[in-house]
Motif scaffolding. Structure first.
Motif, PDB file in Angstrom:
ATOM      1  N   VAL A  95     123.846  32.777 -25.708  1.00 40.29           N
ATOM      2  CA  VAL A  95     124.559  34.041 -25.612  1.00 40.29           C
ATOM      3  C   VAL A  95     125.831  33.921 -24.784  1.00 40.29           C
ATOM      4  N   LEU A 156     130.855  39.150 -35.055  1.00 39.56           N
ATOM      5  CA  LEU A 156     129.625  39.306 -35.836  1.00 39.56           C
ATOM      6  C   LEU A 156     128.994  37.948 -36.099  1.00 39.56           C
ATOM      7  N   LEU A 157     129.833  36.971 -36.440  1.00 41.01           N
ATOM      8  CA  LEU A 157     129.305  35.636 -36.699  1.00 41.01           C
ATOM      9  C   LEU A 157     128.694  35.042 -35.434  1.00 41.01           C
ATOM     10  N   ALA A 159     127.322  36.676 -32.962  1.00 40.30           N
ATOM     11  CA  ALA A 159     126.042  37.341 -32.710  1.00 40.30           C
ATOM     12  C   ALA A 159     124.958  36.768 -33.612  1.00 40.30           C
ATOM     13  N   ILE A 160     125.314  36.576 -34.876  1.00 38.76           N
ATOM     14  CA  ILE A 160     124.343  36.012 -35.821  1.00 38.76           C
ATOM     15  C   ILE A 160     123.959  34.603 -35.398  1.00 38.76           C
ATOM     16  N   SER A 162     123.947  33.314 -32.324  1.00 40.15           N
ATOM     17  CA  SER A 162     123.050  33.361 -31.177  1.00 40.15           C
ATOM     18  C   SER A 162     121.651  33.804 -31.584  1.00 40.15           C
ATOM     19  N   ALA A 163     121.594  34.830 -32.422  1.00 38.06           N
ATOM     20  CA  ALA A 163     120.281  35.345 -32.828  1.00 38.06           C
ATOM     21  C   ALA A 163     119.483  34.273 -33.576  1.00 38.06           C
ATOM     22  N   ILE A 166     118.324  31.559 -31.185  1.00 38.17           N
ATOM     23  CA  ILE A 166     117.151  31.915 -30.391  1.00 38.17           C
ATOM     24  C   ILE A 166     115.895  31.801 -31.237  1.00 38.17           C
ATOM     25  N   MET A 188     112.870  35.592 -20.808  1.00 40.46           N
ATOM     26  CA  MET A 188     114.196  35.783 -21.387  1.00 40.46           C
ATOM     27  C   MET A 188     114.701  37.176 -21.062  1.00 40.46           C
ATOM     28  N   VAL A 192     118.258  37.703 -19.027  1.00 44.12           N
ATOM     29  CA  VAL A 192     119.474  37.954 -19.797  1.00 44.12           C
ATOM     30  C   VAL A 192     119.861  39.411 -19.625  1.00 44.12           C
ATOM     31  N   ASP A 197     125.711  39.240 -19.791  1.00 45.96           N
ATOM     32  CA  ASP A 197     125.634  38.076 -20.666  1.00 45.96           C
ATOM     33  C   ASP A 197     126.019  38.372 -22.114  1.00 45.96           C
ATOM     34  N   VAL A 198     125.304  39.305 -22.727  1.00 46.13           N
ATOM     35  CA  VAL A 198     125.560  39.559 -24.151  1.00 46.13           C
ATOM     36  C   VAL A 198     126.962  40.118 -24.369  1.00 46.13           C
ATOM     37  N   MET A 202     130.248  38.557 -26.272  1.00 50.54           N
ATOM     38  CA  MET A 202     130.954  39.225 -27.370  1.00 50.54           C
ATOM     39  C   MET A 202     132.442  39.339 -27.076  1.00 50.54           C
TER      40      MET A 202
END
Lengths: 260, 228, 152
Positions: A95, A156-157, A159-160, A162-163, A166, A188, A192, A197-198, A202
């Motif tokens: 992240v 957006l990319l 975020a995808i 990182s998701a 994980i 976690m 976080v 962090d998030v 971004m």
């Protein structure tokens, strides 16, 4: 001897004036997007080419990087008996850093070079000139939608990325190496922080998106209109984008995470 | 007309307002466009059309869409009217049946004809042609030559043609200007030029390999080069 | 039709992107709707924080009831002053509650554990907990053990 200095001076002046040109170019392009139906549909089309078509490489890379983090992390943490911390390790790494940075590097390589080549080709086949002759500003029509598309797509990319990463860490840590799933998520969630962090991740992704797309689009627009010129421009895009991302990442990390 | 590199394309771009002169004036229709700002140029360009050497069709739009582009940009005409105008223009160049093809599917000659249709879509008063005959096979060449002359007369246009193809260009033009080294070395109706006394004009019009524009690139004496 | 397809796919892409962001927000960082919960403040003084930091958990019997919002030095008493935000729904912390700094696991994060006492009066906004237990300091422990051994 003197010739050497003259050349260096000339190169510096060229570089600085190029930077200035690209700055003016950027301002014109950012404010060039009008809110008409026509230009919005152009924007959507560009988001498709720039964002959606990058999904494959982003998802696959994210998955593998997440899995590697899980694997490596486990082997390091197990020495301290802290393998339960694998969740927070994978999440924080992704992240804060790897999500935005690696997504940006992949983006620059795939979407950035494609943009440069496309615009360079349009310049070489005089499409941009003919557009100008017909009274249409190519910066508004061609460049602005692409710039905004990159600006919107990269966060957006990231975020995808990182998701998915994980999830990859989950697969390796919990399903394969046997870390207790509850503590994977609990540790976690505790470490976080959304804002720190998030959100910061971004913000990085937004900055990277702007810089990478700007470089890609400008290099195409400014390229020498021959096939050799286009290939030089494409190379420059990838190199400059990658270096800028890494350099900016350092600066942003220092600013954002210096309290730690 | 003129030898390569004398600045013919540059001149066209100056007329079209894509380049700004460092000194001097460019007077078009009574206006000095050398000092026009972007808005004034925009208005000017509605009355002008330019045909680029490569055709410069937008590769992501179909033939129909390409020709419709200037109409959609500059007018608020309804779709059915635009359709009619596009078909008319395509018919004038003989490519009405090709309207749904993509530029990549067209031959070189066809590309230029579609580009021509696009150039006249808004019924301009001035059309600029940048080397329209370059690299065309005899049939395509013949078609283009005819079209340019016919359209000029039918639409009452002013056409400025830049070309190296002397017989073709001279066959359809009313007034020719020959440039060399940035200066005009001869101008006038084609008949007069062919009788011109200037050796450079002679060499150019007749395609003579040696003359004021030398055959040999400057070099040392041949004998000393070989032996020494 | 072709552009319809593109628009649909772009729409899906944006939705997926936001889902990923939402996932990161909720699952990963534990941002929950109740973080909008109302809180009240209580204070506690410690001799040694032992690595407790801001955002650390505050819990009762292992259940999170709040978090550490600020840490400062009390210049008069030369002790660490910890400010905590407790959810308003947890309003029955007695005034003789003990606050101790504990570790989650051997190398885990430090958190503040509250053990509630029996006093009928409860802590209100701005109150201070007086009975506190500082963090376990490994060196002191070993030192104490070593000196107790040598005195045998």
């Amino acid at each position: 001897m003197l010739d050497f200095f003259v050349k260096k001076g000339q190169a510096t002046i060229d570089f600085v004036s190029s930077l200035g040109r690209s700055g003016i170019f950027l301002i014109r392009a950012i404010f060039g997007l009008s809110f008409s139906l026509k230009s919005l549909s152009g924007l959507i089309k560009q988001i498709y080419y720039v964002g959606v078509l990058s999904l494959v490489i982003i998802v696959i890379s994210g998955l593998f990087i997440g899995m590697v983090l899980g694997l490596q992390g486990y082997s390091i943490l197990i020495d301290y008996g802290s393998e339960q911390a694998i969740g927070q390790m994978v999440a924080l790494t992704l992240v804060r850093e790897l999500g935005p940075v690696v997504a940006a590097l992949l983006f620059a390589g795939r979407a950035g070079s494609a943009l440069t080549a496309e615009i360079g080709l349009m310049k070489a086949t005089e499409q941009l000139s003919s557009m100008e002759m017909m009274g249409v500003d190519p910066i508004k029509r061609v460049i602005a939608p692409r710039l905004w598309a990159g600006f919107i797509s990269l966060p957006l990319l990231a975020a995808i990325f990182s998701a998915v990463g994980i999830f990859g860490g989950l697969l390796v840590g919990v399903d394969w190496l046997g870390v207790y799933e509850g503590s994977f998520w609990a540790n976690m969630q505790q470490s976080v922080d959304f804002q720190e962090d998030v959100l910061n991740g971004m913000i990085k992704a937004i900055v990277f998106g702007l810089v990478c797309t700007w470089i890609a689009v400008y290099q195409g627009y400014d390229s020498i209109p021959t096939s050799e010129g286009i290939s030089i421009a494409t190379t420059k895009t990838v190199v400059y984008s990658s270096l800028s991302v890494l350099g900016l990442d350092f600066i942003l990390t220092a600013v954002m995470f210096s309290s730690i | 007309m003129g030898p390569s590199g004398t600045g013919k394309t540059t001149l066209l771009r100056l007329i079209g307002g894509q380049l700004k002169p460092e000194k001097g004036d460019i007077v078009l229709d009574g206006n000095n466009i050398a000092h026009f700002n972007r808005k004034e140029l925009f208005e000017m360009r509605k009355k002008m059309g330019m045909l680029f050497q490569s055709g410069a069709l937008f590769s992501d739009l179909s033939v129909f869409e390409n020709v419709a582009f200037p109409l959609r940009e500059h007018t608020k005409l309804p779709e059915d009217m635009i359709r009619d105008i596009v078909l008319l223009k395509l018919n004038a160049v003989g490519l009405r049946g090709a309207r749904d093809l993509m530029p990549a599917e067209l031959s070189g000659g066809m590309t230029r004809r579609v580009a021509l249709a696009r150039t006249i879509a808004l019924d301009p008063e001035l059309v600029l042609y940048d080397e329209p005959f370059a690299g065309q096979d005899p049939i395509a060449m013949g078609v283009l030559v005819q079209l340019i002359r016919l359209l000029n007369d039918a639409l009452g246009l002013t056409s400025v043609l830049v070309s190296h193809d002397i017989p073709e260009a001279l066959s359809i033009c009313d007034h020719a200007v020959i440039l060399a080294d940035g200066v005009v070395i001869g101008e006038g109706p084609p008949g007069d030029l062919k009788q011109s006394g200037s050796p450079l004009v002679r060499q150019f019009l007749n395609g003579l390999p040696d003359g004021p524009v030398p055959f040999h690139y400057p070099a040392n004496d041949f004998q000393t080069d070989l032996i020494g | 039709m072709y552009s319809r397809y593109i628009e649909a796919v772009v729409g899906v892409f944006i939705i997926v992107g936001f889902i990923a962001l939402g996932f990161l927000a909720i699952q990963v960082s534990g941002l929950s709707m109740d973080s909008q919960k109302e809180t009240y403040r209580i204070y506690a003084q410690f001799d040694d924080l032992g690595g407790l930091s801001v955002r650390g958990q505050v819990s009762v019997a292992g259940v999170t009831v709040g978090k550490v919002s600020a840490i400062s030095l009390d210049k008069k008493a030369y002790r660490a002053l910890v400010e905590m935000e407790i959810y308003k729904s947890v309003d029955n912390l007695s005034i003789d509650t003990v606050a101790s700094i504990q570790t989650a696991g051997l190398l885990g994060e430090k958190f503040v554990g509250l053990s509630v006492g029996g006093d009928p009066d409860v802590l209100a906004d701005g109150d201070t907990i007086f009975d506190t237990q500082s963090a376990l300091n490994l060196e002191k422990l070993i030192g104490a053990f070593a000196s107790s051994r040598s005195s045998l």
